[in-house]
Design a protein around this motif. Structure first.
Motif, PDB file in Angstrom:
ATOM      1  N   GLY A 134       6.997  10.441   0.169  1.00 47.39           N
ATOM      2  CA  GLY A 134       6.397  10.469   1.344  1.00 47.39           C
ATOM      3  C   GLY A 134       5.102   9.757   1.496  1.00 47.39           C
ATOM      4  O   GLY A 134       4.934   8.670   0.929  1.00 47.39           O
ATOM      5  N   GLY A 135       3.825  10.285   1.824  1.00 50.30           N
ATOM      6  CA  GLY A 135       2.674   9.809   1.891  1.00 50.30           C
ATOM      7  C   GLY A 135       2.158   8.900   0.705  1.00 50.30           C
ATOM      8  O   GLY A 135       1.475   7.987   0.745  1.00 50.30           O
ATOM      9  N   LEU A 136       2.436   9.725  -0.209  1.00 50.29           N
ATOM     10  CA  LEU A 136       1.689   8.864  -1.599  1.00 50.29           C
ATOM     11  C   LEU A 136       2.312   7.567  -1.890  1.00 50.29           C
ATOM     12  O   LEU A 136       1.740   6.546  -2.256  1.00 50.29           O
ATOM     13  CB  LEU A 136       2.001   9.686  -2.967  1.00 50.29           C
ATOM     14  N   LEU A 139       1.630   5.125   0.682  1.00 52.19           N
ATOM     15  CA  LEU A 139       0.242   4.554   0.531  1.00 52.19           C
ATOM     16  C   LEU A 139       0.133   3.398  -0.419  1.00 52.19           C
ATOM     17  O   LEU A 139      -0.418   2.225  -0.214  1.00 52.19           O
ATOM     18  CB  LEU A 139      -0.596   5.642  -0.052  1.00 52.19           C
ATOM     19  N   ASP A 288       7.973  16.428  -3.270  1.00 57.46           N
ATOM     20  CA  ASP A 288       6.533  16.173  -3.091  1.00 57.46           C
ATOM     21  C   ASP A 288       5.732  17.053  -3.073  1.00 57.46           C
ATOM     22  O   ASP A 288       6.135  18.398  -2.554  1.00 57.46           O
ATOM     23  CB  ASP A 288       6.545  15.491  -1.659  1.00 57.46           C
ATOM     24  N   ASN A 289       4.411  17.040  -3.685  1.00 63.57           N
ATOM     25  CA  ASN A 289       3.538  18.064  -3.789  1.00 63.57           C
ATOM     26  C   ASN A 289       4.275  19.394  -4.530  1.00 63.57           C
ATOM     27  O   ASN A 289       3.674  20.467  -4.190  1.00 63.57           O
ATOM     28  CB  ASN A 289       2.709  18.384  -2.362  1.00 63.57           C
ATOM     29  N   ALA A 675      -4.215  16.613   1.894  1.00 63.45           N
ATOM     30  CA  ALA A 675      -5.615  15.737   1.311  1.00 63.45           C
ATOM     31  C   ALA A 675      -5.924  14.711   2.399  1.00 63.45           C
ATOM     32  O   ALA A 675      -7.271  14.808   2.562  1.00 63.45           O
ATOM     33  CB  ALA A 675      -5.103  15.081  -0.040  1.00 63.45           C
ATOM     34  N   GLY A 677      -3.217  12.789   5.134  1.00 62.09           N
ATOM     35  CA  GLY A 677      -2.248  12.406   5.710  1.00 62.09           C
ATOM     36  C   GLY A 677      -2.557  10.966   6.145  1.00 62.09           C
ATOM     37  O   GLY A 677      -3.473  10.432   6.091  1.00 62.09           O
ATOM     38  N   THR A 678      -1.356  10.272   6.528  1.00 63.22           N
ATOM     39  CA  THR A 678      -1.722   8.924   6.666  1.00 63.22           C
ATOM     40  C   THR A 678      -0.846   8.600   8.306  1.00 63.22           C
ATOM     41  O   THR A 678      -1.244   7.598   8.733  1.00 63.22           O
ATOM     42  CB  THR A 678      -0.971   7.730   5.697  1.00 63.22           C
TER      43      THR A 678
HETATM   44  O1  NBX Z   1      -0.523  11.732  -0.535  1.00 63.20           O
HETATM   45  C1  NBX Z   1       0.320  12.928  -0.054  1.00 63.20           C
HETATM   46  C2  NBX Z   1      -0.630  14.029   0.457  1.00 63.20           C
HETATM   47  O2  NBX Z   1       0.055  15.202   0.832  1.00 63.20           O
HETATM   48  C3  NBX Z   1      -1.079  13.347   1.746  1.00 63.20           C
HETATM   49  O3  NBX Z   1      -2.054  14.388   2.436  1.00 63.20           O
HETATM   50  C4  NBX Z   1      -2.037  12.134   1.537  1.00 63.20           C
HETATM   51  O4  NBX Z   1      -2.222  11.395   2.660  1.00 63.20           O
HETATM   52  C5  NBX Z   1      -0.930  11.112   0.734  1.00 63.20           C
HETATM   53  C6  NBX Z   1      -1.672   9.948   0.304  1.00 63.20           C
HETATM   54  O5  NBX Z   1      -2.743   9.992  -0.370  1.00 63.20           O
HETATM   55  N1  NBX Z   1       1.053  13.286  -1.315  1.00 63.20           N
HETATM   56  C7  NBX Z   1       2.183  13.182  -1.623  1.00 63.20           C
HETATM   57  O6  NBX Z   1       2.789  12.355  -0.981  1.00 63.20           O
HETATM   58  N2  NBX Z   1       2.738  13.435  -2.714  1.00 63.20           N
HETATM   59  C8  NBX Z   1       3.841  13.322  -3.072  1.00 63.20           C
HETATM   60  O7  NBX Z   1       4.530  12.811  -2.573  1.00 63.20           O
HETATM   61  C9  NBX Z   1       4.309  13.681  -4.802  1.00 63.20           C
HETATM   62  C10 NBX Z   1       5.320  13.393  -5.432  1.00 63.20           C
HETATM   63  C11 NBX Z   1       5.711  13.584  -6.584  1.00 63.20           C
HETATM   64  C12 NBX Z   1       4.911  14.666  -7.111  1.00 63.20           C
HETATM   65  C13 NBX Z   1       3.797  15.057  -6.410  1.00 63.20           C
HETATM   66  C14 NBX Z   1       3.231  14.662  -5.219  1.00 63.20           C
HETATM   67  N3  NBX Z   1       5.077  15.165  -8.420  1.00 63.20           N
END
Ligand code: NBX
Length: 728
Positions: A134-136, A139, A288-289, A675, A677-678
């Motif tokens: 997703g976002g990470l 980005l 994610d997260n 954190a 959102g994009t």
């Molecule tokens: O990263 C996201 C945040 O939740 C968003 O708020 C932020 O905009 C974005 C970019 O900075 N985090 C995210 O997408 N994390 C993961 O996808 C993730 C994947 C694997 C993992 C931990 C987090 N082990």
């Protein structure tokens, strides 16, 4: 060596190495050449997919030239390079983006039409490169586009997963997952570098010895060795010749076959070991997260980090500069804690392999790395059991203990007699078994730590990294609010609006300098401008309505208000609250008379997003949304005043259809949890309104666009904890 070649030879290279032209005829020639030679097809058996492949190969030829010239220039100039280490690059499709960034779209579009195809059909054929959650991950992809566009000598390093993020389908309203075997057909956007191979070691043991100068040294010996093979993905900048590289590693066994085993009849065992090696880069973890402490994930992290650092160090050594220059030549950005082992690996290379003293090496390491944090959710914090690291990476575990010891000694010296603080700052969590806290290691091993939006960067200082401020002060922690590339998210995804903006501003310069959009302000009352703006939005909504029809079978009215929430399904993102709101709206509409309902704006509520396969509650939310949709969409009594759809398999190319068509999008996380959102930025850039909480980048967006252009609601981050407490 080149200087020694005869003039005639050089002349030949120059003559035949000249750029292929980018005009329509040259494209058509290269298209047909690729159909007949690369694809071994002809006019009699070419379909849309082959047309896509031939077009892609024609673009690829041009990309590779730019890529080569860029890399040659960077090698000659030997400028400082920036390396972005990311376990995820969510690139989506490449063809349209490359056509636009290279300025080929018009000529290629016209050329392909004359050959009997349409550009839309051809672009549709491409499968997404979905190597991210997703976002990470997105980005990382946006940063690569921007680094290329802004002429940085940047490289991305990641893994070439055989399977990207799973494909989501719906069965009776439930999510089911299918493997994303994206390499099923040839991938024209990568260059296999079968000559770039790096050995990566696992397990084994550490032996202490004394070198010729009488120094105590450590050697990591034995264990298993695998190979990392490089696949390069060229990333072209917009309106520049700069074309940077993402190097993705694929794992292979070192020996193709164990012949002894084979001869002894242990064929299956030999093949099994080969498969084990290939397993390392087989699949992207779909969470994610959320931290899932699987050994294979740790192996992925080290495999990737070891291969990337070997490559970076090899490139640095070619310049024959002293080691003290390393941080002047190399900046490494860590995308979350996933690549934190890179800190340990560089220290190991410098101390064990290059024979540099610990302190000197550690100064080089800390000046090289910087770390981006993307979350404060406790369940997302990476911690690895000490015994697991000890088994897989025995020398690294020793180095981590030493890094921690020297760090805690410094803390003790600066802030004496505070055992509590030492325990809180320690890289090692003193539980049974012990754990390595990767965020602590990343902070200690970096010269800068950043959050991804203003609020988030403040919160990390007040919460998860609070104790570090006591020791380091605040200056090590800074904010870098996330961004998105306007090339993909407006120019490519919303061509009509992009064209209107370019015509109104009189140039395309805004695509490299988004501040220029301010120039639109003086046109807001211009009737023709407003008409075209609305027409662009309507045509995007018609495009989305068609897509919804195809993907879900539900017919929606393009004149209704489109109310969108698309993102990974997560409790903290509160899709549940949204659907409860929908239920309330439905009940209210049901109670109304026909006349009352006639005064209500018709609304289509659109959801999309994947739930991690093991995330039970998130999957249940998907089922709930679909069940609500079933009831609402089949209730004639509310006269189409409300529709609910869940668009399956939300990904980058689906986002490119959804985002430009949104009237209102929802970014409604509990304050303090998202954190940044994009996608909020993407929706706003396309002229959509936001319904949002006071969280992440919503706050800064609100400051930029003014609070009359955004609907903000809910509690502030600092109130949330108290409220939670009060509810217990
Ligand atoms: O990263 C996201 C945040 O939740 C968003 O708020 C932020 O905009 C974005 C970019 O900075 N985090 C995210 O997408 N994390 C993961 O996808 C993730 C994947 C694997 C993992 C931990 C987090 N082990």
């Amino acid at each position: 060596e080149i200087a020694k070649l005869p003039k005639e030879t050089l002349a030949l290279w120059e003559k035949y190495g000249a750029d292929e032209s980018d005009d329509k005829e040259s494209f058509q020639k290269s298209f047909i050449r690729h159909v007949t030679t690369t694809l071994a097809r002809s006019i009699y058996n070419i379909d849309n997919f082959s047309a896509y492949q031939a077009t892609a190969h024609s673009v690829r030829d041009r990309l590779i030239k730019r890529w080569n010239e860029t890399q040659q220039t960077h090698t000659e100039v030997d400028s400082k390079r920036v390396y972005y280490l990311s376990l995820e690059f969510l690139l989506g499709r490449s063809l349209d983006n490359a056509l636009l960034n290279l300025g080929l779209k018009d000529n290629y579009g016209g050329g392909i039409k004359e050959l009997g195809f349409t550009m839309e059909d051809v672009l549709e054929q491409e499968v997404d490169a979905a190597l991210g959650n997703g976002g990470l991950g997105r980005l990382a992809a946006c940063y690569m586009d921007s680094l290329a566009t802004m002429d940085y000598p940047a490289w991305g390093y990641g893994l070439r997963y055989t399977y990207g993020i799973f494909q989501q389908r719906l069965k009776d309203g439930y999510q089911i997952e299918f493997p994303d075997y994206w390499l099923n057909f040839d991938n024209p956007w990568e260059l296999p570098r079968l000559d770039v191979v790096v050995d990566v070691q696992f397990c084994g043991s550490v032996n202490r010895y004394t070198d010729e100068e009488g120094h105590e040294r450590y050697a990591w010996e034995g264990g298993d060795t695998l190979q990392a093979i490089a696949y390069d993905v060229p990333i072209p900048g917009y309106g520049t010749k700069n074309c940077i590289n993402i190097r993705l590693w694929s794992s292979k066994p070192k020996r193709q076959f164990d012949l002894t085993r084979f001869n002894e009849g242990q064929y299956e065992q030999a093949v099994y070991e080969q498969m084990q090696a290939e397993n390392i880069t087989a699949v992207l973890y779909p969470n994610d997260n959320h931290m899932v402490g699987k050994e294979l994930r740790l192996k992925q992290q080290y495999f990737w980090v070891a291969a990337s650092l070997f490559d970076i160090v090899r490139r640095f050594k070619k310049s024959e500069k002293p080691w003290s220059n390393f941080p002047l030549q190399v900046a490494i950005q860590l995308n979350d804690t996933h690549p934190t082992l890179a800190i340990v690996e560089l220290q190991r290379i410098l101390v064990d392999l290059e024979g540099i003293g610990w302190d000197e090496a550690w100064a080089i390491v800390t000046q090289t790395f910087a770390f981006t944090n993307h979350t404060i959710l406790p369940e997302a914090m990476e911690r690895w059991p000490v015994p697991m690291i000890q088994y897989l990476l025995p020398r690294h575990m020793q180095i981590i203990f030493d890094i921690n010891l020297f760090f805690l000694q410094k803390v003790e010296k600066a802030i004496p007699n505070n055992r509590d603080l030492l325990a809180k700052l320690s890289i090692i969590e003193e539980s049974t078994p012990q754990f390595v806290r990767m965020a602590h290691l990343a902070i200690v091993g970096s010269h800068r730590v950043n959050g991804v939006a203003a609020l988030h960067s403040e919160l990390i200082k007040q919460t998860i990294f609070k104790d570090f401020i006591q020791f380091y002060g605040e200056s090590k922690f800074e904010n870098k609010t996330n961004g998105i590339t306007p090339r993909r998210w407006l120019h490519q995804a919303n061509p009509k609006l992009s064209e209107l903006i370019t015509e109104t501003l009189g140039s395309k310069n805004w695509l490299k300098n988004l501040d220029l959009l301010k120039g639109l302000k003086s046109h807001v009352n211009n009737k023709d401008f407003r008409k075209r703006w609305v027409a662009a939005k309507l045509s995007n909504k018609v495009r989305l309505a068609d897509y919804i029809q195809k993907a879900t079978g539900v017919t929606v009215n393009s004149n209704a208000l489109f109310d969108v929430q698309v993102k990974r399904i997560h409790e903290y993102k509160r899709q549940f609250m949204n659907i409860l709101g929908v239920i309330h709206r439905y009940n209210t509409l049901k109670k109304m008379t026909s006349e009352e309902r006639a005064c209500v704006v018709h609304r289509v509520v659109i959801f999309g997003g994947k739930a991690a396969p093991g995330y039970y509650i998130a999957k249940l939310v998907i089922k709930l949304i679909n069940s609500v949709a079933e009831v609402v969409n089949n209730d004639n009594s509310i006269e189409d005043s409300l529709k609910v759809v869940f668009i399956p398999d939300y990904n980058v190319s689906v986002a490119e259809i959804i985002i430009p068509a949104s009237d209102i999008s929802q970014h409604i996380s509990t304050a303090g949890t998202e954190a940044s959102g994009t996608s909020n930025m993407k929706f706003v850039l396309n002229g959509g309104l936001i319904l949002g909480t006071v969280d992440g980048a919503n706050i800064e967006i609100c400051e930029e666009i003014g609070d009359d252009n955004i609907f903000m609601f809910g509690n502030l981050a600092h109130q949330v904890d108290d409220l939670r407490h009060a509810h217990r």
